[in-house]
Design a protein around this motif. Sequence first.
Motif, PDB file in Angstrom:
ATOM      1  N   LYS A 237       0.758  -1.183   0.176  1.00 20.98           N
ATOM      2  CA  LYS A 237      -0.057  -0.232  -0.147  1.00 20.98           C
ATOM      3  C   LYS A 237       0.936   1.111  -0.179  1.00 20.98           C
ATOM      4  N   SER A 238       2.058   1.472   0.427  1.00 20.44           N
ATOM      5  CA  SER A 238       2.697   2.625   0.879  1.00 20.44           C
ATOM      6  C   SER A 238       4.466   1.945   0.680  1.00 20.44           C
ATOM      7  N   ALA A 239       5.599   2.169   1.182  1.00 20.18           N
ATOM      8  CA  ALA A 239       6.577   2.148   1.018  1.00 20.18           C
ATOM      9  C   ALA A 239       6.946   1.700   2.520  1.00 20.18           C
TER      10      ALA A 239
ATOM     11  N   VAL B 249       0.539  -4.562   8.415  1.00 18.95           N
ATOM     12  CA  VAL B 249       1.930  -4.707   8.872  1.00 18.95           C
ATOM     13  C   VAL B 249       1.651  -3.277   8.295  1.00 18.95           C
ATOM     14  N   ARG B 250       2.442  -2.184   9.455  1.00 23.20           N
ATOM     15  CA  ARG B 250       3.231  -1.454   9.018  1.00 23.20           C
ATOM     16  C   ARG B 250       4.840  -1.417   9.468  1.00 23.20           C
ATOM     17  N   SER B 251       5.638  -1.194   8.711  1.00 23.69           N
ATOM     18  CA  SER B 251       6.941  -1.451   8.976  1.00 23.69           C
ATOM     19  C   SER B 251       7.742   0.313   9.547  1.00 23.69           C
ATOM     20  N   PRO B 252       8.812  -0.181  10.604  1.00 22.50           N
ATOM     21  CA  PRO B 252       9.546   1.339  11.018  1.00 22.50           C
ATOM     22  C   PRO B 252      10.654   1.472  10.233  1.00 22.50           C
ATOM     23  N   ASN B 253      10.576   0.742   9.188  1.00 23.64           N
ATOM     24  CA  ASN B 253      11.744   0.770   8.005  1.00 23.64           C
ATOM     25  C   ASN B 253      10.776   0.742   7.004  1.00 23.64           C
ATOM     26  N   GLN B 254      11.527   1.303   5.885  1.00 23.60           N
ATOM     27  CA  GLN B 254      11.370   1.761   3.979  1.00 23.60           C
ATOM     28  C   GLN B 254      11.546  -0.037   3.784  1.00 23.60           C
ATOM     29  N   LEU B 255      10.672  -0.422   2.665  1.00 21.91           N
ATOM     30  CA  LEU B 255      10.045  -1.866   2.388  1.00 21.91           C
ATOM     31  C   LEU B 255      10.741  -1.474   0.990  1.00 21.91           C
TER      32      LEU B 255
ATOM     33  N   ASP C  39      13.778  -0.982  -0.002  1.00 20.43           N
ATOM     34  CA  ASP C  39      14.751  -0.371  -0.241  1.00 20.43           C
ATOM     35  C   ASP C  39      16.019  -1.247  -1.267  1.00 20.43           C
ATOM     36  N   ASP C  40      14.730  -1.950  -1.821  1.00 21.29           N
ATOM     37  CA  ASP C  40      15.556  -3.023  -2.880  1.00 21.29           C
ATOM     38  C   ASP C  40      16.262  -4.236  -1.708  1.00 21.29           C
ATOM     39  N   GLN C  41      16.039  -4.926  -0.990  1.00 19.27           N
ATOM     40  CA  GLN C  41      16.250  -6.375  -0.623  1.00 19.27           C
ATOM     41  C   GLN C  41      15.291  -6.505  -0.248  1.00 19.27           C
ATOM     42  N   TRP C  42      15.120  -7.927  -0.588  1.00 14.99           N
ATOM     43  CA  TRP C  42      14.466  -8.784  -0.084  1.00 14.99           C
ATOM     44  C   TRP C  42      13.494  -8.658   1.158  1.00 14.99           C
ATOM     45  N   HIS C  43      12.298  -9.257   0.748  1.00 20.26           N
ATOM     46  CA  HIS C  43      11.643  -8.722   2.049  1.00 20.26           C
ATOM     47  C   HIS C  43      10.577 -10.433   2.050  1.00 20.26           C
ATOM     48  N   ARG C  44      10.251 -11.002   3.513  1.00 10.71           N
ATOM     49  CA  ARG C  44       9.316 -12.048   3.106  1.00 10.71           C
ATOM     50  C   ARG C  44       7.572 -11.473   3.473  1.00 10.71           C
ATOM     51  N   VAL C  45       7.176 -11.790   3.126  1.00 11.33           N
ATOM     52  CA  VAL C  45       5.830 -11.849   3.184  1.00 11.33           C
ATOM     53  C   VAL C  45       4.694 -13.108   3.433  1.00 11.33           C
ATOM     54  N   ASN C  46       4.206 -13.308   4.516  1.00  7.18           N
ATOM     55  CA  ASN C  46       3.441 -14.519   5.023  1.00  7.18           C
ATOM     56  C   ASN C  46       1.837 -14.511   4.938  1.00  7.18           C
ATOM     57  N   ALA C  47       0.655 -14.718   4.535  1.00  7.17           N
ATOM     58  CA  ALA C  47      -0.408 -14.179   5.002  1.00  7.17           C
ATOM     59  C   ALA C  47      -1.300 -15.866   4.925  1.00  7.17           C
ATOM     60  N   GLU C  48      -2.292 -16.302   5.806  1.00 13.16           N
ATOM     61  CA  GLU C  48      -2.815 -16.955   6.320  1.00 13.16           C
ATOM     62  C   GLU C  48      -4.132 -16.686   6.543  1.00 13.16           C
ATOM     63  N   ARG C  49      -5.191 -17.321   5.890  1.00 18.62           N
ATOM     64  CA  ARG C  49      -6.282 -17.218   6.761  1.00 18.62           C
ATOM     65  C   ARG C  49      -7.331 -18.687   6.853  1.00 18.62           C
ATOM     66  N   ASN C  50      -8.577 -19.126   7.486  1.00 18.66           N
ATOM     67  CA  ASN C  50      -9.143 -19.895   8.119  1.00 18.66           C
ATOM     68  C   ASN C  50     -10.517 -19.534   8.286  1.00 18.66           C
ATOM     69  N   VAL C  51     -11.441 -20.810   8.806  1.00 15.53           N
ATOM     70  CA  VAL C  51     -12.369 -20.170   9.189  1.00 15.53           C
ATOM     71  C   VAL C  51     -12.342 -19.934  10.149  1.00 15.53           C
ATOM     72  N   LYS C  52     -11.400 -19.523  11.778  1.00 21.35           N
ATOM     73  CA  LYS C  52     -11.331 -19.040  12.849  1.00 21.35           C
ATOM     74  C   LYS C  52     -10.626 -17.834  12.590  1.00 21.35           C
ATOM     75  N   GLN C  53      -9.843 -17.630  12.002  1.00 23.94           N
ATOM     76  CA  GLN C  53      -9.116 -15.962  11.938  1.00 23.94           C
ATOM     77  C   GLN C  53      -7.567 -15.905  10.864  1.00 23.94           C
ATOM     78  N   ALA C  54      -7.447 -15.019  10.562  1.00 26.92           N
ATOM     79  CA  ALA C  54      -6.612 -14.521   9.818  1.00 26.92           C
ATOM     80  C   ALA C  54      -5.338 -13.659   9.619  1.00 26.92           C
ATOM     81  N   SER C  55      -4.126 -13.604   9.268  1.00 30.09           N
ATOM     82  CA  SER C  55      -2.884 -13.153  10.175  1.00 30.09           C
ATOM     83  C   SER C  55      -2.059 -12.974   8.684  1.00 30.09           C
ATOM     84  N   LEU C  56      -1.398 -11.736   9.158  1.00 28.76           N
ATOM     85  CA  LEU C  56      -0.191 -10.872   8.235  1.00 28.76           C
ATOM     86  C   LEU C  56       0.641 -11.313   8.587  1.00 28.76           C
ATOM     87  N   GLN C  57       2.113 -11.696   8.808  1.00 30.60           N
ATOM     88  CA  GLN C  57       3.628 -10.705   9.283  1.00 30.60           C
ATOM     89  C   GLN C  57       4.702 -10.346   7.834  1.00 30.60           C
ATOM     90  N   VAL C  58       5.289  -9.493   7.960  1.00 28.52           N
ATOM     91  CA  VAL C  58       6.094  -8.967   7.007  1.00 28.52           C
ATOM     92  C   VAL C  58       7.494  -9.355   7.577  1.00 28.52           C
TER      93      VAL C  58
END
Length: 533
Positions: free
Chosen positions: A56-58, A76-82, A84-103
């Motif tokens: 959505k933004s940097a 998920v809001r990062s304190p550092n710029q995303l 920056d031409d460096q590798w970043h990992r994204v993991n998103a999950e969803r099931n019938v109980k909950q949904a989650s996101l981690q960067v």
Amino acid sequence: NYWNAASFVTSSSYLHFSTFQGETSADISFYFKTSASDGVFLENLGNTDFIKLELKSATEVSFSFDVGNGPVEIVVRSPNQLNDDQWHRVNAERNVKQASLQVDQLPLEVRKAPTEGHTRLELYSQLYVGAAGGQRGFLGCIRSLRMNGVTLDLEERAKVTPGVKPGCSGHCTSYGMYCANGGKCVEKYNGYSCDCSKTAYDGPFCIKDVGAFFEEGMWLRYNFHSPGTSMKDLVSRTLLSSTDPETTAPDLNLNKEELSFSFSTTKSPCVLLYISSYTQDFMAVLVKPSGNLQIRYSLGGTKEPYNIDVDHRNMANGQPHTVNITRNGRDIVLQLDHYPPTSYSLPTASDIEFNSPKALFLGKVIEIGKIDQDIYKYNTPGFTGCLSRVQFNQIAPLKAALRPTNASSHVHIQGELVESNCGASPLTIPPMSAATDPWHLDSASADFPYNGQAIGDGVNRNSAIIGGVIAVVIFTILCTLVFLIRYMFRHKGTYHTNEAKGAESAESADAAIMNNDPNFTETIDESKKEWLI
């Protein structure tokens, strides 16, 4: 599969795959790197349901979906710029109980599912990786995209998709050599650019000279440090290294330098460049009264400076000349223009460290303290001419003065500095040595069938004969042309008629005939005679 990757080079680029089957559970993970501030990673649509991951933004990554209970978004809001031409990992999950996101290693964001309502994610469209539905797509590289444990083959699909390239090797691998003169290739996802900030050049490929014209009495000073400037900050800009990053510039010693510039002048003597120090050490490049170049080193340990005199050429001839000086310890290498480099060595008694460099001067030396006597004499009235692409290590004083940079505060100018490329050397072909030049008459390896005199006489005699024949042929052709032109203009438009002379002044055609035909006149006269019987 870990390095299965694709590069998205335009904001409308995308890859499409079969519909994502994640009715009750979805597990999506991937790596990305980008320099863009936003863009859609992937999206899959149904009638009203959807699932979407987006930058959505940097500093923000969004995971949104709708299973029929209304849109849900986790950010998920990062304190550092995303971006920056460096590798970043994204993991998103969803099931019938909950949904989650981690960067990366940031805290996991979790959203509980409602206790009542729809739980199945019903999708029908294709899965789009990149731009979808007219939205701005992701610009950059995505690798190791896994959907419910299955790695999507991005590389294979990218091979047949316009706007997407397999892998993330980048453009600098293929085109980085076009960044000339020490320019650094900077990777872009739709091309590349050249960073010329550490060079004395400008332009897209770091090949444009940055130079200026110096009027008499004008000078420029570049201070290697300013009050309050830490050595750590200075090193990042100038590569004047120090073992202790907290030391200040007066404590810095150099055991090697690289100096390059070009100039043109018609006046001598003069000081082209001078580097002062907080001690008695200095380095100078001078033009002597004879017009010859002199490089002068004083690093301590000897009574007199060490001089390198280049006596075989007059450098004050108004032509551009290039000077390259490299010192590493006691060894000095000097190259002028396109001539082969020449090596020199400091005396054994000389120190090999340039102690506490203070400032660099161009055109004239305005320094407090004792100055070498010859430099003092050459300092008046000062340099008049052009200096271009001046660079000492990674300091470019002229560029700092003419282009707004972080180093501009280190520059002080006396007079009006006018940008000009008059000191830039044109591209020329290096001269061929006499030993390898087959047309050099003094070459020992050249084998001529006749001596020089015989060849000279033969060439002169043949040239005279050929020249005479050509002159005769040209003269004959010119005479023929003149004759034809005169003939054509003489008869141009001429024609003959039997019209009676004086017709212009006669009252009618019959009168003209009567005036010009003698027989007709006699007939009339005969008819007018009267006879008396």
